[in-house]
Motif scaffolding. Sequence first.
Motif: not given
Lengths: 144, 142
Positions: A13-14, A17-18, A20-21, A110, A114, B48-52, B54-55
């Motif tokens: 998941a992490l 997510g990274a 995607i970020g 996202v 951010s 969501m945490g991982g994406a944010i 980086v974001g």
Amino acid sequence: MTIDWAAFTPWSALLGGALIGLAAAAMILLNGRITGISGITGGLLAPQRGDIGWRAAFVLGLVLAPTAWMLAGDLPPLQIDADYPLLIIAGLLVGVSTRYGAGCTSGHGVCGLSRLSPRSLVATLAFMGTGFATVFVMRHLLGG
Amino acid sequence: MQRVTLSSFLIGLLFGIGLLVAGMANPAKVLAFLDLAGAWDPSLALVMGGAIAVGLIAFRLAGQRKVSVLGEPMRLPTKRDIDRRLVFGSLGFGVGWGLAGFCPGPALVAFGALEAKAMVFVVAMLAGMAAFELMERRSASR
């Protein structure tokens, strides 16, 4: 609330997510655009001159992701339990509402969070709230 | 223009692979996250945490730039008002998301995996988006 530890996949998941970020980061830093999937896709349905190529290319990339994945291995399971009538209702609702509310999980969830955007925080709380409520009604009140 | 198109394609690919790695392209996993009263799978909170995480860095850098690395204008949203459209649209989106477990990105990825049910969802979603455009055009010409 009981946590399903067997289903919990914190590391993938992490990592996912990274990635995607990183995609959202590349889009804003390279192209100066927000990675809002409903906005990018919706823009293709009301095409404006000079604004089609990057949108179509992004959507094509998303659609071809499973093909790229399969060059390296088997696709992870995609389990879709909803029946066809429900999928059609859900699809129409997601299509209209994400355009009306100017964003979905990517644009508001996202990118908006951010950017520390209050607008996106309200949107994210709203769709998470009705998402939780809908599953509660469907599974625990209607038992479907 | 060519470079922007190519980078958009590669970014879409990366985004889609991220969704597959995260498990978000699988509606059953999304619904397990949305099912607080059942056997709850908290994984998507970490997506969501991982994406944010980086974001946050990326958008801070983006805010300091006048043009993008590829020379495009920085199109950061300027709208700030929390209006009816934002709230009702988002509430409605959550209902649709909770009914099938699909939001737009994962649905397009599952479409690309040639899942028949995802294809039906995507066609309905595009119809919904097209209906929105028609309604907008009609109210604009009024």
